[in-house]
Design a protein around this motif. Structure first.
Motif, PDB file in Angstrom:
ATOM      1  N   ILE A 104      37.783  47.526  30.465  1.00  0.00           N
ATOM      2  CA  ILE A 104      38.670  46.393  30.684  1.00  0.00           C
ATOM      3  C   ILE A 104      40.127  46.791  30.932  1.00  0.00           C
ATOM      4  O   ILE A 104      40.821  46.175  31.737  1.00  0.00           O
ATOM      5  CB  ILE A 104      38.564  45.410  29.491  1.00  0.00           C
ATOM      6  CG1 ILE A 104      37.179  44.759  29.490  1.00  0.00           C
ATOM      7  CG2 ILE A 104      39.618  44.349  29.540  1.00  0.00           C
ATOM      8  CD1 ILE A 104      36.841  44.062  30.793  1.00  0.00           C
ATOM      9  N   LEU A 105      40.588  47.851  30.261  1.00  0.00           N
ATOM     10  CA  LEU A 105      42.010  48.196  30.402  1.00  0.00           C
ATOM     11  C   LEU A 105      42.415  48.440  31.866  1.00  0.00           C
ATOM     12  O   LEU A 105      43.478  47.970  32.284  1.00  0.00           O
ATOM     13  CB  LEU A 105      42.369  49.392  29.516  1.00  0.00           C
ATOM     14  CG  LEU A 105      42.508  49.053  28.023  1.00  0.00           C
ATOM     15  CD1 LEU A 105      42.818  50.287  27.202  1.00  0.00           C
ATOM     16  CD2 LEU A 105      43.584  47.999  27.804  1.00  0.00           C
ATOM     17  N   PRO A 106      41.583  49.113  32.672  1.00  0.00           N
ATOM     18  CA  PRO A 106      41.989  49.276  34.080  1.00  0.00           C
ATOM     19  C   PRO A 106      42.165  47.937  34.799  1.00  0.00           C
ATOM     20  O   PRO A 106      43.034  47.795  35.660  1.00  0.00           O
ATOM     21  CB  PRO A 106      40.835  50.068  34.699  1.00  0.00           C
ATOM     22  CG  PRO A 106      40.184  50.756  33.566  1.00  0.00           C
ATOM     23  CD  PRO A 106      40.341  49.857  32.389  1.00  0.00           C
ATOM     24  N   LEU A 107      41.344  46.950  34.409  1.00  0.00           N
ATOM     25  CA  LEU A 107      41.446  45.642  35.066  1.00  0.00           C
ATOM     26  C   LEU A 107      42.716  44.909  34.657  1.00  0.00           C
ATOM     27  O   LEU A 107      43.133  43.958  35.311  1.00  0.00           O
ATOM     28  CB  LEU A 107      40.238  44.782  34.704  1.00  0.00           C
ATOM     29  CG  LEU A 107      38.875  45.277  35.191  1.00  0.00           C
ATOM     30  CD1 LEU A 107      37.778  44.330  34.725  1.00  0.00           C
ATOM     31  CD2 LEU A 107      38.870  45.361  36.703  1.00  0.00           C
ATOM     32  N   LEU A 108      43.296  45.330  33.543  1.00  0.00           N
ATOM     33  CA  LEU A 108      44.459  44.613  33.029  1.00  0.00           C
ATOM     34  C   LEU A 108      45.774  45.236  33.503  1.00  0.00           C
ATOM     35  O   LEU A 108      46.849  44.801  33.085  1.00  0.00           O
ATOM     36  CB  LEU A 108      44.407  44.567  31.495  1.00  0.00           C
ATOM     37  CG  LEU A 108      43.250  43.718  30.947  1.00  0.00           C
ATOM     38  CD1 LEU A 108      43.188  43.807  29.438  1.00  0.00           C
ATOM     39  CD2 LEU A 108      43.416  42.266  31.369  1.00  0.00           C
ATOM     40  N   VAL A 109      45.684  46.239  34.377  1.00  0.00           N
ATOM     41  CA  VAL A 109      46.905  46.890  34.864  1.00  0.00           C
ATOM     42  C   VAL A 109      47.862  45.902  35.552  1.00  0.00           C
ATOM     43  O   VAL A 109      49.066  45.943  35.299  1.00  0.00           O
ATOM     44  CB  VAL A 109      46.546  48.082  35.781  1.00  0.00           C
ATOM     45  CG1 VAL A 109      47.776  48.602  36.499  1.00  0.00           C
ATOM     46  CG2 VAL A 109      45.901  49.178  34.959  1.00  0.00           C
ATOM     47  N   PRO A 110      47.350  44.978  36.395  1.00  0.00           N
ATOM     48  CA  PRO A 110      48.287  44.011  37.002  1.00  0.00           C
ATOM     49  C   PRO A 110      49.040  43.196  35.953  1.00  0.00           C
ATOM     50  O   PRO A 110      50.249  42.971  36.085  1.00  0.00           O
ATOM     51  CB  PRO A 110      47.378  43.110  37.828  1.00  0.00           C
ATOM     52  CG  PRO A 110      46.171  43.925  38.101  1.00  0.00           C
ATOM     53  CD  PRO A 110      45.989  44.824  36.926  1.00  0.00           C
ATOM     54  N   VAL A 111      48.337  42.782  34.912  1.00  0.00           N
ATOM     55  CA  VAL A 111      48.997  42.005  33.852  1.00  0.00           C
ATOM     56  C   VAL A 111      50.091  42.855  33.214  1.00  0.00           C
ATOM     57  O   VAL A 111      51.209  42.377  32.962  1.00  0.00           O
ATOM     58  CB  VAL A 111      47.971  41.558  32.786  1.00  0.00           C
ATOM     59  CG1 VAL A 111      48.653  40.782  31.679  1.00  0.00           C
ATOM     60  CG2 VAL A 111      46.874  40.731  33.419  1.00  0.00           C
ATOM     61  N   LEU A 112      49.775  44.125  32.983  1.00  0.00           N
ATOM     62  CA  LEU A 112      50.748  45.032  32.369  1.00  0.00           C
ATOM     63  C   LEU A 112      51.984  45.169  33.254  1.00  0.00           C
ATOM     64  O   LEU A 112      53.124  45.024  32.791  1.00  0.00           O
ATOM     65  CB  LEU A 112      50.080  46.398  32.147  1.00  0.00           C
ATOM     66  CG  LEU A 112      50.959  47.477  31.535  1.00  0.00           C
ATOM     67  CD1 LEU A 112      51.126  47.229  30.053  1.00  0.00           C
ATOM     68  CD2 LEU A 112      50.372  48.861  31.764  1.00  0.00           C
TER      69      LEU A 112
END
Lengths: 222, 258
Positions: free
Chosen positions: A166-174
Protein backbone atom coordinates in the motif's frame (compact mmCIF):
# COMPACT_ATOMS: atom_id res chain seq x y z
CA UNK A 1 -28.98 1.51 3.74
CA UNK A 2 -29.85 -0.34 6.90
CA UNK A 3 -26.72 -2.42 6.33
CA UNK A 4 -24.64 0.78 6.22
CA UNK A 5 -26.13 2.14 9.42
CA UNK A 6 -25.91 -1.22 11.12
CA UNK A 7 -22.28 -1.67 10.21
CA UNK A 8 -21.48 1.89 11.31
CA UNK A 9 -23.00 1.26 14.74
CA UNK A 10 -21.33 -2.13 15.04
CA UNK A 11 -17.87 -0.82 14.17
CA UNK A 12 -18.21 2.08 16.59
CA UNK A 13 -19.27 -0.33 19.32
CA UNK A 14 -16.30 -2.55 18.53
CA UNK A 15 -13.94 0.43 18.54
CA UNK A 16 -15.36 1.49 21.89
CA UNK A 17 -14.77 -1.98 23.33
CA UNK A 18 -11.30 -2.53 21.86
CA UNK A 19 -9.97 0.87 22.81
CA UNK A 20 -6.35 -0.30 22.78
CA UNK A 21 -6.62 -1.05 19.06
CA UNK A 22 -7.70 2.53 18.46
CA UNK A 23 -5.27 4.22 20.84
CA UNK A 24 -2.07 2.24 20.13
CA UNK A 25 -1.45 3.64 16.65
CA UNK A 26 -2.13 7.19 17.79
CA UNK A 27 0.19 6.79 20.76
CA UNK A 28 2.81 5.48 18.32
CA UNK A 29 2.38 8.65 16.25
CA UNK A 30 2.76 10.94 19.25
CA UNK A 31 5.77 9.02 20.48
CA UNK A 32 7.52 8.93 17.11
CA UNK A 33 7.02 12.65 16.54
CA UNK A 34 8.28 13.41 20.03
CA UNK A 35 11.37 11.30 19.29
CA UNK A 36 12.03 13.36 16.16
CA UNK A 37 11.68 16.53 18.17
CA UNK A 38 14.08 15.17 20.81
CA UNK A 39 16.61 14.00 18.21
CA UNK A 40 16.69 17.43 16.61
CA UNK A 41 16.72 19.33 19.85
CA UNK A 42 18.63 22.57 19.58
CA UNK A 43 17.95 22.82 15.85
CA UNK A 44 14.37 24.11 15.76
CA UNK A 45 14.80 25.52 12.24
CA UNK A 46 15.88 22.09 10.90
CA UNK A 47 12.89 20.47 12.59
CA UNK A 48 10.54 23.08 11.15
CA UNK A 49 12.06 22.69 7.70
CA UNK A 50 11.44 18.94 7.65
CA UNK A 51 8.26 18.96 9.75
CA UNK A 52 5.90 18.36 6.83
CA UNK A 53 7.79 15.29 5.61
CA UNK A 54 8.20 13.84 9.11
CA UNK A 55 4.53 14.37 9.88
CA UNK A 56 3.18 12.78 6.71
CA UNK A 57 5.51 9.79 6.75
CA UNK A 58 4.52 9.08 10.33
CA UNK A 59 0.83 9.54 9.53
CA UNK A 60 1.19 6.90 6.80
CA UNK A 61 3.01 4.50 9.13
CA UNK A 62 0.41 5.05 11.86
CA UNK A 63 -2.29 4.15 9.41
CA UNK A 64 -0.44 0.98 8.44
CA UNK A 65 -0.48 -0.02 12.12
CA UNK A 66 -4.17 0.72 12.43
CA UNK A 67 -5.13 -1.01 9.17
CA UNK A 68 -3.28 -4.20 10.00
CA UNK A 69 -6.03 -5.55 12.24
CA UNK A 70 -8.94 -4.05 10.35
CA UNK A 71 -10.41 -7.33 9.06
CA UNK A 72 -8.53 -9.91 11.11
CA UNK A 73 -11.03 -10.23 13.93
CA UNK A 74 -13.94 -10.45 11.50
CA UNK A 75 -12.09 -13.11 9.55
CA UNK A 76 -11.40 -15.17 12.66
CA UNK A 77 -14.92 -15.13 14.06
CA UNK A 78 -16.63 -15.71 10.71
CA UNK A 79 -18.53 -12.44 10.51
CA UNK A 80 -16.56 -11.60 7.39
CA UNK A 81 -18.06 -14.47 5.43
CA UNK A 82 -21.50 -13.48 6.67
CA UNK A 83 -20.85 -9.94 5.49
CA UNK A 84 -19.73 -11.07 2.03
CA UNK A 85 -22.71 -13.42 1.75
CA UNK A 86 -25.17 -10.63 2.40
CA UNK A 87 -25.86 -10.02 -1.31
CA UNK A 88 -26.07 -6.37 -2.31
CA UNK A 89 -25.80 -5.08 1.24
CA UNK A 90 -22.13 -6.07 1.48
CA UNK A 91 -20.92 -2.95 -0.33
CA UNK A 92 -22.82 -0.63 1.99
CA UNK A 93 -21.62 -2.54 5.03
CA UNK A 94 -18.04 -2.27 3.80
CA UNK A 95 -18.53 1.44 3.19
CA UNK A 96 -19.59 1.78 6.82
CA UNK A 97 -16.56 -0.17 7.94
CA UNK A 98 -14.20 2.00 5.90
CA UNK A 99 -15.74 5.20 7.25
CA UNK A 100 -15.31 4.07 10.85
CA UNK A 101 -11.74 3.03 10.08
CA UNK A 102 -11.10 6.63 9.01
CA UNK A 103 -13.00 8.06 11.98
CA UNK A 104 -10.87 6.18 14.51
CA UNK A 105 -7.51 6.95 12.85
CA UNK A 106 -7.67 9.80 10.33
CA UNK A 107 -10.12 11.98 12.17
CA UNK A 108 -8.34 11.30 15.45
CA UNK A 109 -5.09 12.50 13.86
CA UNK A 110 -6.86 15.60 12.54
CA UNK A 111 -8.11 16.37 16.04
CA UNK A 112 -4.62 15.89 17.44
CA UNK A 113 -2.95 17.96 14.72
CA UNK A 114 -2.49 21.12 16.85
CA UNK A 115 -0.59 19.01 19.36
CA UNK A 116 1.51 17.46 16.61
CA UNK A 117 2.21 20.93 15.20
CA UNK A 118 3.27 22.11 18.63
CA UNK A 119 5.71 19.21 19.08
CA UNK A 120 7.14 19.91 15.62
CA UNK A 121 7.61 23.56 16.54
CA UNK A 122 5.24 24.89 13.88
CA UNK A 123 3.75 28.39 14.27
CA UNK A 124 0.23 28.37 15.68
CA UNK A 125 -1.09 30.23 12.64
CA UNK A 126 -0.75 27.14 10.42
CA UNK A 127 -2.64 24.80 12.76
CA UNK A 128 -6.00 25.31 11.02
CA UNK A 129 -4.46 24.70 7.60
CA UNK A 130 -2.55 21.69 8.94
CA UNK A 131 -5.82 20.20 10.19
CA UNK A 132 -7.48 20.94 6.85
CA UNK A 133 -4.69 19.25 4.88
CA UNK A 134 -4.87 16.17 7.09
CA UNK A 135 -8.66 16.19 6.81
CA UNK A 136 -8.37 16.14 3.02
CA UNK A 137 -5.59 13.57 2.83
CA UNK A 138 -6.18 10.98 5.55
CA UNK A 139 -9.40 9.52 4.05
CA UNK A 140 -7.40 8.44 1.01
CA UNK A 141 -4.88 6.74 3.28
CA UNK A 142 -7.60 4.82 5.16
CA UNK A 143 -9.62 3.86 2.08
CA UNK A 144 -6.72 2.80 -0.14
CA UNK A 145 -5.13 1.08 2.83
CA UNK A 146 -8.31 -0.90 3.46
CA UNK A 147 -7.93 -2.54 0.06
CA UNK A 148 -4.55 -3.88 1.14
CA UNK A 149 -5.90 -4.80 4.57
CA UNK A 150 -8.59 -6.90 2.89
CA UNK A 151 -6.04 -8.67 0.72
CA UNK A 152 -3.60 -9.39 3.53
CA UNK A 153 -6.06 -10.17 6.36
CA UNK A 154 -5.46 -13.90 6.03
CA UNK A 155 -1.70 -13.75 5.56
CA UNK A 156 0.81 -14.45 8.27
CA UNK A 157 2.82 -11.30 8.98
CA UNK A 158 0.18 -9.47 6.99
CA UNK A 159 1.30 -6.15 8.45
CA UNK A 160 4.62 -6.07 6.61
CA UNK A 161 2.96 -7.22 3.42
CA UNK A 162 0.30 -4.54 3.80
CA UNK A 163 2.93 -1.80 4.04
CA UNK A 164 4.78 -3.16 1.00
CA UNK A 165 1.58 -3.26 -1.02
CA UNK A 166 0.00 0.00 0.00
CA UNK A 167 2.75 2.50 0.79
CA UNK A 168 3.81 2.84 -2.88
CA UNK A 169 0.20 3.64 -3.77
CA UNK A 170 0.15 6.39 -1.17
CA UNK A 171 3.09 8.30 -2.64
CA UNK A 172 0.82 10.88 -4.36
CA UNK A 173 -0.90 11.58 -1.04
CA UNK A 174 2.51 12.00 0.59
CA UNK A 175 3.77 14.38 -2.10
CA UNK A 176 0.67 16.57 -2.13
CA UNK A 177 0.37 16.46 1.65
CA UNK A 178 3.96 17.54 2.25
CA UNK A 179 3.76 20.20 -0.42
CA UNK A 180 0.53 21.54 1.10
CA UNK A 181 2.00 21.82 4.59
CA UNK A 182 5.15 23.49 3.25
CA UNK A 183 3.09 25.98 1.30
CA UNK A 184 1.06 26.73 4.41
CA UNK A 185 4.32 27.31 6.31
CA UNK A 186 5.33 29.83 3.65
CA UNK A 187 2.13 31.70 4.35
CA UNK A 188 0.29 30.74 1.17
CA UNK A 189 -3.00 28.91 0.79
CA UNK A 190 -2.26 25.40 -0.56
CA UNK A 191 -5.36 25.42 -2.73
CA UNK A 192 -4.17 23.15 -5.55
CA UNK A 193 -2.78 20.55 -3.18
CA UNK A 194 -5.98 20.54 -1.16
CA UNK A 195 -8.02 19.98 -4.31
CA UNK A 196 -5.78 17.10 -5.28
CA UNK A 197 -5.91 15.50 -1.86
CA UNK A 198 -9.69 15.88 -1.73
CA UNK A 199 -10.02 14.42 -5.21
CA UNK A 200 -7.86 11.41 -4.35
CA UNK A 201 -9.86 10.86 -1.16
CA UNK A 202 -13.20 11.02 -2.96
CA UNK A 203 -12.03 8.77 -5.77
CA UNK A 204 -10.72 6.21 -3.30
CA UNK A 205 -14.01 6.39 -1.38
CA UNK A 206 -15.79 5.42 -4.60
CA UNK A 207 -13.47 2.58 -5.53
CA UNK A 208 -12.34 1.20 -2.18
CA UNK A 209 -15.50 -0.69 -1.12
CA UNK A 210 -15.54 -2.65 -4.39
CA UNK A 211 -11.81 -3.31 -4.42
CA UNK A 212 -11.87 -4.26 -0.73
CA UNK A 213 -14.71 -6.69 -1.35
CA UNK A 214 -12.76 -8.32 -4.18
CA UNK A 215 -9.70 -8.57 -1.96
CA UNK A 216 -11.69 -10.07 0.90
CA UNK A 217 -13.12 -12.69 -1.44
CA UNK A 218 -9.61 -13.76 -2.37
CA UNK A 219 -8.69 -13.84 1.33
CA UNK A 220 -11.68 -16.06 2.12
CA UNK A 221 -10.79 -18.48 -0.66
CA UNK A 222 -7.59 -19.46 1.12
CA UNK B 1 -33.69 -14.15 -13.96
CA UNK B 2 -30.92 -16.69 -13.78
CA UNK B 3 -27.53 -15.18 -13.83
CA UNK B 4 -25.59 -17.40 -16.20
CA UNK B 5 -22.66 -15.10 -16.66
CA UNK B 6 -19.67 -17.01 -15.29
CA UNK B 7 -18.93 -14.37 -12.72
CA UNK B 8 -19.65 -14.63 -9.04
CA UNK B 9 -22.92 -12.79 -8.88
CA UNK B 10 -23.45 -13.14 -5.19
CA UNK B 11 -22.92 -9.73 -3.76
CA UNK B 12 -22.80 -7.32 -6.63
CA UNK B 13 -24.46 -6.45 -9.88
CA UNK B 14 -22.39 -7.91 -12.69
CA UNK B 15 -21.03 -4.65 -14.00
CA UNK B 16 -19.02 -3.89 -10.90
CA UNK B 17 -17.47 -7.30 -10.55
CA UNK B 18 -13.84 -7.78 -11.37
CA UNK B 19 -13.14 -10.83 -13.49
CA UNK B 20 -10.39 -12.99 -12.23
CA UNK B 21 -8.49 -14.22 -15.28
CA UNK B 22 -6.57 -16.78 -13.25
CA UNK B 23 -9.43 -18.67 -11.67
CA UNK B 24 -10.38 -21.89 -13.40
CA UNK B 25 -14.10 -21.31 -13.05
CA UNK B 26 -16.75 -19.51 -11.12
CA UNK B 27 -19.78 -20.14 -9.04
CA UNK B 28 -22.79 -18.43 -10.42
CA UNK B 29 -25.47 -17.45 -7.99
CA UNK B 30 -28.26 -15.24 -9.07
CA UNK B 31 -29.56 -12.43 -6.96
CA UNK B 32 -32.30 -13.26 -4.52
CA UNK B 33 -35.71 -13.05 -6.07
CA UNK B 34 -38.55 -12.55 -3.59
CA UNK B 35 -40.69 -15.57 -4.28
CA UNK B 36 -39.76 -18.28 -6.76
CA UNK B 37 -42.96 -20.16 -6.07
CA UNK B 38 -45.05 -17.33 -7.44
CA UNK B 39 -42.83 -17.14 -10.49
CA UNK B 40 -43.38 -20.77 -11.27
CA UNK B 41 -47.15 -20.66 -10.80
CA UNK B 42 -47.57 -18.41 -13.85
CA UNK B 43 -47.01 -21.46 -16.06
CA UNK B 44 -49.55 -24.18 -15.30
CA UNK B 45 -47.86 -27.53 -14.81
CA UNK B 46 -49.33 -30.92 -14.17
CA UNK B 47 -46.76 -32.12 -11.64
CA UNK B 48 -45.80 -29.05 -9.66
CA UNK B 49 -44.30 -30.39 -6.42
CA UNK B 50 -40.57 -30.39 -7.33
CA UNK B 51 -39.47 -26.78 -7.13
CA UNK B 52 -35.72 -26.64 -7.15
CA UNK B 53 -34.42 -23.89 -4.94
CA UNK B 54 -30.80 -24.65 -5.69
CA UNK B 55 -29.29 -26.48 -8.63
CA UNK B 56 -25.64 -27.28 -9.08
CA UNK B 57 -24.33 -28.83 -12.28
CA UNK B 58 -20.98 -30.54 -12.74
CA UNK B 59 -19.33 -28.94 -9.77
CA UNK B 60 -15.59 -29.42 -9.39
CA UNK B 61 -13.65 -27.76 -6.63
CA UNK B 62 -9.91 -27.76 -7.01
CA UNK B 63 -7.60 -26.75 -4.19
CA UNK B 64 -3.84 -26.91 -4.54
CA UNK B 65 -4.25 -28.69 -7.87
CA UNK B 66 -6.18 -31.49 -6.20
CA UNK B 67 -9.82 -32.20 -6.93
CA UNK B 68 -11.52 -31.95 -3.58
CA UNK B 69 -15.14 -32.31 -4.63
CA UNK B 70 -16.67 -33.35 -7.89
CA UNK B 71 -20.43 -33.68 -8.28
CA UNK B 72 -22.34 -34.29 -11.49
CA UNK B 73 -25.56 -32.76 -10.21
CA UNK B 74 -26.99 -31.64 -6.96
CA UNK B 75 -30.48 -30.28 -6.54
CA UNK B 76 -32.17 -28.96 -3.49
CA UNK B 77 -35.94 -28.98 -3.78
CA UNK B 78 -38.53 -27.31 -1.59
CA UNK B 79 -39.07 -29.21 1.62
CA UNK B 80 -35.92 -31.25 1.23
CA UNK B 81 -33.39 -31.83 3.97
CA UNK B 82 -30.25 -33.39 2.58
CA UNK B 83 -27.65 -34.81 4.86
CA UNK B 84 -24.12 -34.53 3.60
CA UNK B 85 -22.01 -37.35 4.91
CA UNK B 86 -18.39 -38.15 4.43
CA UNK B 87 -15.14 -38.86 6.17
CA UNK B 88 -12.94 -36.04 7.39
CA UNK B 89 -11.38 -34.35 4.40
CA UNK B 90 -13.95 -35.66 1.95
CA UNK B 91 -14.87 -32.13 0.96
CA UNK B 92 -18.11 -31.44 2.81
CA UNK B 93 -17.06 -27.97 3.91
CA UNK B 94 -15.57 -27.18 0.51
CA UNK B 95 -18.80 -28.17 -1.22
CA UNK B 96 -20.95 -26.08 1.12
CA UNK B 97 -18.70 -23.06 0.75
CA UNK B 98 -18.65 -23.45 -3.01
CA UNK B 99 -22.44 -23.68 -3.14
CA UNK B 100 -22.93 -20.45 -1.25
CA UNK B 101 -20.31 -18.70 -3.35
CA UNK B 102 -17.46 -18.34 -0.88
CA UNK B 103 -15.15 -20.61 -2.87
CA UNK B 104 -14.60 -20.59 -6.61
CA UNK B 105 -15.38 -23.81 -8.44
CA UNK B 106 -15.96 -25.06 -11.92
CA UNK B 107 -19.53 -25.71 -12.92
CA UNK B 108 -22.73 -23.84 -12.46
CA UNK B 109 -24.67 -23.10 -9.30
CA UNK B 110 -28.09 -21.57 -9.66
CA UNK B 111 -30.06 -20.23 -6.77
CA UNK B 112 -32.77 -17.62 -6.93
CA UNK B 113 -33.40 -17.34 -3.25
CA UNK B 114 -31.51 -16.09 -0.27
CA UNK B 115 -29.05 -18.49 1.31
CA UNK B 116 -28.24 -18.71 4.99
CA UNK B 117 -24.87 -20.25 5.72
CA UNK B 118 -23.56 -21.38 9.09
CA UNK B 119 -19.96 -22.49 8.87
CA UNK B 120 -17.43 -23.73 11.37
CA UNK B 121 -17.03 -20.17 12.52
CA UNK B 122 -20.21 -18.84 14.00
CA UNK B 123 -20.13 -15.37 12.50
CA UNK B 124 -20.59 -13.50 15.76
CA UNK B 125 -18.25 -10.77 16.95
CA UNK B 126 -16.75 -11.77 20.29
CA UNK B 127 -16.78 -8.26 21.71
CA UNK B 128 -20.46 -7.70 21.03
CA UNK B 129 -23.40 -9.13 22.93
CA UNK B 130 -25.71 -11.74 21.38
CA UNK B 131 -28.43 -9.17 20.86
CA UNK B 132 -26.05 -6.75 19.12
CA UNK B 133 -24.82 -9.54 16.89
CA UNK B 134 -28.34 -10.55 15.92
CA UNK B 135 -29.22 -6.93 15.23
CA UNK B 136 -26.24 -6.65 12.88
CA UNK B 137 -27.20 -9.84 11.04
CA UNK B 138 -30.73 -8.57 10.57
CA UNK B 139 -29.48 -5.25 9.24
CA UNK B 140 -27.13 -7.05 6.84
CA UNK B 141 -30.21 -8.76 5.42
CA UNK B 142 -31.90 -5.36 5.12
CA UNK B 143 -34.60 -6.80 7.36
CA UNK B 144 -36.50 -4.74 9.92
CA UNK B 145 -35.00 -4.99 13.39
CA UNK B 146 -37.45 -5.67 16.14
CA UNK B 147 -35.74 -6.14 19.49
CA UNK B 148 -38.68 -8.08 20.87
CA UNK B 149 -38.34 -10.57 18.04
CA UNK B 150 -34.61 -10.89 18.70
CA UNK B 151 -35.22 -11.53 22.38
CA UNK B 152 -37.82 -14.15 21.48
CA UNK B 153 -35.28 -15.93 19.30
CA UNK B 154 -32.71 -15.79 22.08
CA UNK B 155 -35.26 -17.17 24.54
CA UNK B 156 -36.05 -19.99 22.14
CA UNK B 157 -32.38 -21.08 22.02
CA UNK B 158 -31.99 -20.57 25.77
CA UNK B 159 -29.68 -17.57 25.68
CA UNK B 160 -31.94 -14.98 27.23
CA UNK B 161 -29.87 -14.73 30.40
CA UNK B 162 -26.68 -14.31 28.38
CA UNK B 163 -28.22 -11.66 26.10
CA UNK B 164 -26.18 -8.85 27.63
CA UNK B 165 -22.83 -10.62 27.90
CA UNK B 166 -20.09 -10.32 25.28
CA UNK B 167 -20.13 -13.38 23.05
CA UNK B 168 -16.51 -14.20 23.83
CA UNK B 169 -17.54 -14.95 27.42
CA UNK B 170 -20.03 -17.57 26.27
CA UNK B 171 -19.16 -21.24 25.88
CA UNK B 172 -18.67 -22.86 22.48
CA UNK B 173 -22.09 -24.47 22.72
CA UNK B 174 -23.76 -21.19 23.62
CA UNK B 175 -22.07 -19.48 20.68
CA UNK B 176 -23.40 -22.24 18.46
CA UNK B 177 -26.86 -21.67 19.90
CA UNK B 178 -26.55 -18.04 18.94
CA UNK B 179 -25.96 -19.16 15.35
CA UNK B 180 -29.20 -21.12 15.65
CA UNK B 181 -30.98 -17.98 16.80
CA UNK B 182 -29.72 -16.31 13.63
CA UNK B 183 -31.21 -19.14 11.54
CA UNK B 184 -34.44 -18.80 13.45
CA UNK B 185 -34.70 -15.13 12.48
CA UNK B 186 -33.43 -15.56 8.94
CA UNK B 187 -35.87 -15.34 6.07
CA UNK B 188 -33.54 -17.35 3.81
CA UNK B 189 -35.18 -20.29 2.06
CA UNK B 190 -32.02 -22.31 1.57
CA UNK B 191 -29.93 -23.21 4.60
CA UNK B 192 -26.42 -24.53 4.14
CA UNK B 193 -25.15 -25.77 7.50
CA UNK B 194 -21.68 -27.07 8.17
CA UNK B 195 -21.73 -29.52 11.07
CA UNK B 196 -24.27 -27.51 13.05
CA UNK B 197 -24.47 -30.18 15.73
CA UNK B 198 -20.88 -29.67 16.81
CA UNK B 199 -20.63 -28.47 20.43
CA UNK B 200 -24.40 -28.58 20.91
CA UNK B 201 -25.84 -30.41 23.90
CA UNK B 202 -28.77 -32.83 23.68
CA UNK B 203 -31.43 -30.18 24.20
CA UNK B 204 -29.94 -27.83 21.62
CA UNK B 205 -29.50 -30.68 19.13
CA UNK B 206 -33.16 -31.53 19.52
CA UNK B 207 -34.03 -27.89 18.99
CA UNK B 208 -31.91 -27.83 15.83
CA UNK B 209 -33.67 -30.93 14.49
CA UNK B 210 -36.99 -29.29 15.22
CA UNK B 211 -35.85 -26.12 13.43
CA UNK B 212 -34.77 -28.10 10.37
CA UNK B 213 -38.07 -29.94 10.33
CA UNK B 214 -40.16 -26.77 10.59
CA UNK B 215 -38.08 -25.03 7.94
CA UNK B 216 -38.54 -27.89 5.48
CA UNK B 217 -42.25 -28.11 6.17
CA UNK B 218 -42.58 -24.41 5.46
CA UNK B 219 -41.12 -24.95 2.01
CA UNK B 220 -37.48 -24.28 2.75
CA UNK B 221 -34.57 -26.53 1.92
CA UNK B 222 -31.57 -27.57 3.96
CA UNK B 223 -28.21 -29.09 3.16
CA UNK B 224 -26.50 -30.22 6.35
CA UNK B 225 -23.10 -31.77 6.73
CA UNK B 226 -23.05 -34.09 9.67
CA UNK B 227 -21.18 -36.99 11.21
CA UNK B 228 -24.14 -38.34 13.15
CA UNK B 229 -27.18 -39.68 11.26
CA UNK B 230 -29.78 -36.97 11.00
CA UNK B 231 -33.33 -38.00 11.91
CA UNK B 232 -35.00 -35.34 9.80
CA UNK B 233 -32.98 -35.98 6.62
CA UNK B 234 -35.01 -36.85 3.53
CA UNK B 235 -31.97 -37.78 1.49
CA UNK B 236 -28.33 -38.61 2.12
CA UNK B 237 -25.36 -37.75 -0.02
CA UNK B 238 -22.22 -39.57 0.98
CA UNK B 239 -19.15 -37.90 -0.41
CA UNK B 240 -16.77 -40.66 0.59
CA UNK B 241 -18.57 -43.72 -0.81
CA UNK B 242 -20.54 -42.28 -3.69
CA UNK B 243 -18.03 -42.24 -6.50
CA UNK B 244 -18.28 -38.45 -6.39
CA UNK B 245 -20.34 -38.50 -9.52
CA UNK B 246 -24.00 -38.23 -8.55
CA UNK B 247 -26.30 -38.04 -5.56
CA UNK B 248 -28.29 -41.11 -4.67
CA UNK B 249 -31.39 -41.71 -2.72
CA UNK B 250 -30.57 -43.66 0.35
CA UNK B 251 -33.19 -46.24 1.15
CA UNK B 252 -32.79 -46.24 4.89
CA UNK B 253 -32.92 -42.47 5.23
CA UNK B 254 -36.01 -42.33 3.03
CA UNK B 255 -37.62 -44.82 5.34
CA UNK B 256 -36.56 -42.77 8.33
CA UNK B 257 -38.23 -39.72 6.87
CA UNK B 258 -41.45 -41.55 6.04
Amino acid sequence: MSAFAGQLVRELQLAGRARADVLNPVIFLLLAITLFALALEGKPEVLREHAAGILWVLVLLTNMLALDGMFRRDLDDGSLEQLLLSADAAIFALLGKLLVQWLVTGLLIVLLSPLLGMILNLPATVYPLLALVLLAGTPAVSFIGAIGAGLTAGARRGGALLALLILPLLVPVLIFGVSAVNRALEGEAPRAELYWLGAISLASLMAAPFATQAGLRITLEQ
Amino acid sequence: MVNTNPVIGLCLPEWVLPRDPFAPGFVTIAHPVPDPVQLSTSAPTLSPPEVHLLTADSITCIRDRRVVVSLARLTLAEGECIELRGANGSGKTTLLRALCGLLPCEGKVQCHVRIAFVGHRNGNAGLLTPIENLRWHRQLQDAPVDDEQLLDALARVGLLRAAGKPVQQLSQGQQRRLALARLLLSDAKVWLLDEPHAALDVAASALLDELLNTHCQEGGAVLVSSHAPLAVATRVIDLSTDDLSADHRSADSAQAAA
